[in-house]
Design a protein around this motif. Structure first.
Motif, PDB file in Angstrom:
ATOM      1  N   LEU A  89     -26.713 -40.210 -49.029  1.00 28.71           N
ATOM      2  CA  LEU A  89     -26.174 -39.761 -50.202  1.00 28.71           C
ATOM      3  C   LEU A  89     -26.061 -40.649 -51.066  1.00 28.71           C
ATOM      4  N   ASN A  90     -26.638 -40.254 -52.480  1.00 33.07           N
ATOM      5  CA  ASN A  90     -26.745 -40.988 -53.490  1.00 33.07           C
ATOM      6  C   ASN A  90     -26.607 -40.151 -54.982  1.00 33.07           C
ATOM      7  N   VAL A  91     -26.500 -41.131 -55.937  1.00 33.26           N
ATOM      8  CA  VAL A  91     -26.608 -40.433 -57.198  1.00 33.26           C
ATOM      9  C   VAL A  91     -28.195 -40.097 -57.726  1.00 33.26           C
ATOM     10  N   GLY A  92     -29.036 -40.262 -57.104  1.00 29.42           N
ATOM     11  CA  GLY A  92     -30.457 -39.934 -57.518  1.00 29.42           C
ATOM     12  C   GLY A  92     -31.340 -39.918 -56.269  1.00 29.42           C
ATOM     13  N   GLU A  97     -34.388 -41.950 -56.207  1.00 28.03           N
ATOM     14  CA  GLU A  97     -35.173 -43.081 -56.280  1.00 28.03           C
ATOM     15  C   GLU A  97     -34.540 -43.957 -55.655  1.00 28.03           C
ATOM     16  N   GLU A 139     -29.046 -35.997 -52.908  1.00 26.00           N
ATOM     17  CA  GLU A 139     -28.032 -35.903 -53.775  1.00 26.00           C
ATOM     18  C   GLU A 139     -27.236 -34.690 -53.529  1.00 26.00           C
ATOM     19  N   GLY A 140     -26.070 -34.863 -54.505  1.00 26.23           N
ATOM     20  CA  GLY A 140     -25.145 -33.510 -54.087  1.00 26.23           C
ATOM     21  C   GLY A 140     -25.561 -32.141 -53.937  1.00 26.23           C
ATOM     22  N   LYS A 141     -26.787 -31.991 -54.878  1.00 25.56           N
ATOM     23  CA  LYS A 141     -27.472 -30.736 -54.861  1.00 25.56           C
ATOM     24  C   LYS A 141     -28.133 -30.471 -53.563  1.00 25.56           C
ATOM     25  N   ILE A 183     -27.156 -30.993 -50.307  1.00 25.76           N
ATOM     26  CA  ILE A 183     -26.408 -30.860 -49.296  1.00 25.76           C
ATOM     27  C   ILE A 183     -26.494 -29.453 -48.758  1.00 25.76           C
ATOM     28  N   LEU A 184     -26.172 -28.305 -49.497  1.00 27.92           N
ATOM     29  CA  LEU A 184     -25.941 -27.058 -48.932  1.00 27.92           C
ATOM     30  C   LEU A 184     -27.435 -26.509 -48.626  1.00 27.92           C
ATOM     31  N   PHE A 185     -28.560 -27.241 -48.863  1.00 28.59           N
ATOM     32  CA  PHE A 185     -29.630 -26.606 -48.686  1.00 28.59           C
ATOM     33  C   PHE A 185     -30.268 -27.281 -47.377  1.00 28.59           C
ATOM     34  N   THR A 234     -22.822 -41.026 -45.402  1.00 22.70           N
ATOM     35  CA  THR A 234     -22.031 -41.517 -46.456  1.00 22.70           C
ATOM     36  C   THR A 234     -20.783 -41.996 -46.223  1.00 22.70           C
ATOM     37  N   SER A 255     -16.244 -39.951 -49.627  1.00 24.82           N
ATOM     38  CA  SER A 255     -16.976 -38.879 -50.244  1.00 24.82           C
ATOM     39  C   SER A 255     -17.301 -38.143 -49.221  1.00 24.82           C
TER      40      SER A 255
END
Lengths: 328, 328
Positions: free
Chosen positions: A178-181, A183, A209-211, A213-215, A223, A227
């Protein structure tokens, strides 16, 4: 195989733990139960049920650790609690595992204190199941370790992969950091280092990324416990929020009763995936023993599943495999 | 007041930025616009619209920084981009503010590099709006600073409170520290220190947890940019996930077309709150100037609102108030 069950753990004791334990014993030939808790309370509940008396045993533990008790002090002060006595019985080899829907912090503290760590483990961890549109992923660390060293990410990933393949029947489990991007060069120095460290591990799919997770982008989401804990609790809040928001929308639109019932019914069915009451418990990975924790609101079915998961962990030698993978 | 607008920022340029800018100028007597971007492209779009030519100006900037360009290098290499030229014009005093629906990282880098920080500010921050059942809360830091020092939490809280009261019209905004439990002694050493530091600040309501976010427990949610970024992207994914999950549930149940339409329509209306396209842009708080960034998918209305927000920030002396609060 004898599995010890916390008869006074969670929000619905002794009913659900005792009923779930009886159900597991009735349905599985090879499972026997050791109910741990106040003897009188357990017997009263057992009297209401059909069970094979030769498969259900009781270990008297008069004290109860509540859901809101401070973890460390509860374990130290309540030496006759179900959690402390259950874990101690497991430590002595009286039972193959201990399961509880009770206070997670207290169970973790008792497991760490009494059972200790497996060889080569820096810190035990909790890998929580997270609902996704693919089914369910593992979120690790789910709150046991708020800050991680790089090596801990690697160990948590390896231990979670063993749990995912042995207990969740996932072949070659995939892992995302889990990260902010996306790359590799994204995130803090720690995240960059961890990304490098993980890159040789089988199943590693890079940053998520956060988006994502639910996928259900990967089977395992790696992580820190800070968080992880925030995401876990956030996810749990979604069904109630949706119910609330949809009811408001429909009231504003003046929807009739029939429409409201249809819409809310559909939401309720869909949100079953987010209902932690049905999830069958998760082990503390890295502990020198087998203790599993379930959601405080666990249903009877969830308690039964947690007992079955515990026996599967033992039968499939999860701990032995962890030691092998971490020390080779 | 002259507001500079990035005509080639976001996913729908030049249409939406130009249309939003014209709308803001048409609707507000005191707003004039400086459209920054390739002259020909802007003129072509303007020719389709009704506007007062004395209120719309163009600053030619032939280069475009894409949404996926690396922030720091894009700003250094594309000196003739709309972002770099727009911020430079603002720095020179040619316009009162710069707004963009483009690359957030590049806009932040250009703002930091060209405008610098306000007196006393350790680091500028981004406070993103987060939908809740109460309306909307501010999530800060939303990704500009992945790791925070204790003093940064305090400054971010103070700056966000000024933005919330001056621009969002919230009287006495409340602040919650995102943590793994409610009690002051929960979390890492950093969180415990921050909790102590914040305890004297007006509006501080203690720790909040992941489950409180969607309930709108406080007006401002204070966290590090790592978990802020993860939560922001997670939130954005909810509408699509729900649509997907509900469709699946209804297909499995064999719901008729009418029911499907009713349910999905109601979800779609409810999820408007999560639609970032309508949110009117957020400023980089702590920058010595006024630059606002909007979502890449911003609607025409969102661009207009971002321009109005920018003018409101200038009129209400947000930066002056930040300097006063941080240095006294």
């Amino acid at each position: 195989m004898l599995i010890a069950v916390d008869a006074v753990g969670g929000d619905h004791y002794p009913e659900r733990p005792v009923q779930g334990a009886v159900k597991a014993a009735n349905e599985s030939d090879n499972i026997e139960i050791l109910l741990v808790g106040p003897e009188e309370l357990i017997e009263k509940e057992l009297n209401k049920l059909d069970y094979k008396s030769n498969k259900i045993n009781i270990l008297h533990a008069p004290e109860i650790i509540g859901m809101e008790d401070s973890a460390a002090s509860a374990v130290k002060q309540k030496k006759n609690s179900s959690i402390t006595k259950g874990i101690a019985a497991h430590k002595q080899g009286d039972c193959a595992a201990f399961v509880s829907a009770g206070n997670t912090g207290a169970l973790l503290a008792a497991s760490m204190f009494l059972l200790g760590k497996l060889e080569g483990v820096i810190r035990p961890t909790i890998a929580a199941t997270y609902p996704t549109i693919q089914g369910v992923s593992l979120l690790v660390d789910a709150g046991a370790n708020l800050e991680l060293k790089p090596e801990m990410y690697l160990q948590f990933a390896k231990m979670s992969r063993i749990f995912a393949s042995e207990i969740m029947n996932i072949e070659e489990p995939t892992v995302g950091l889990l990260n902010v991007g996306e790359e590799p060069e994204k995130g803090t120095d720690l995240h960059k280092e961890v990304h490098k460290m993980l890159s040789d591990m089988p199943g590693f799919r890079g940053n998520i990324e956060g988006k994502d997770i639910l996928f259900g982008k990967t089977d395992i989401y790696l992580t820190d416990g800070f968080s992880g804990n925030v995401l876990l609790k956030f996810g749990e809040s979604i069904p109630e929020i949706l119910y609330h928001m949809l009811t408001k929308t429909m009231e504003e639109k003046g929807s009739d009763a029939q429409t409201q019932q249809t819409v809310l019914g559909m939401i309720s069915d869909t949100m079953q995936a987010f209902n932690y009451e049905h999830v069958g418990g998760i082990p503390f990975l890295g502990v020198n023993g087998m203790s599993l924790v379930g959601h405080g609101g666990s249903s009877v079915e969830a308690i039964k599943n947690m007992i079955l998961n515990a026996s599967k962990c033992v039968e499939n030698h999860v701990n032995h495999k962890i030691v092998e993978v971490l020390n080779n």
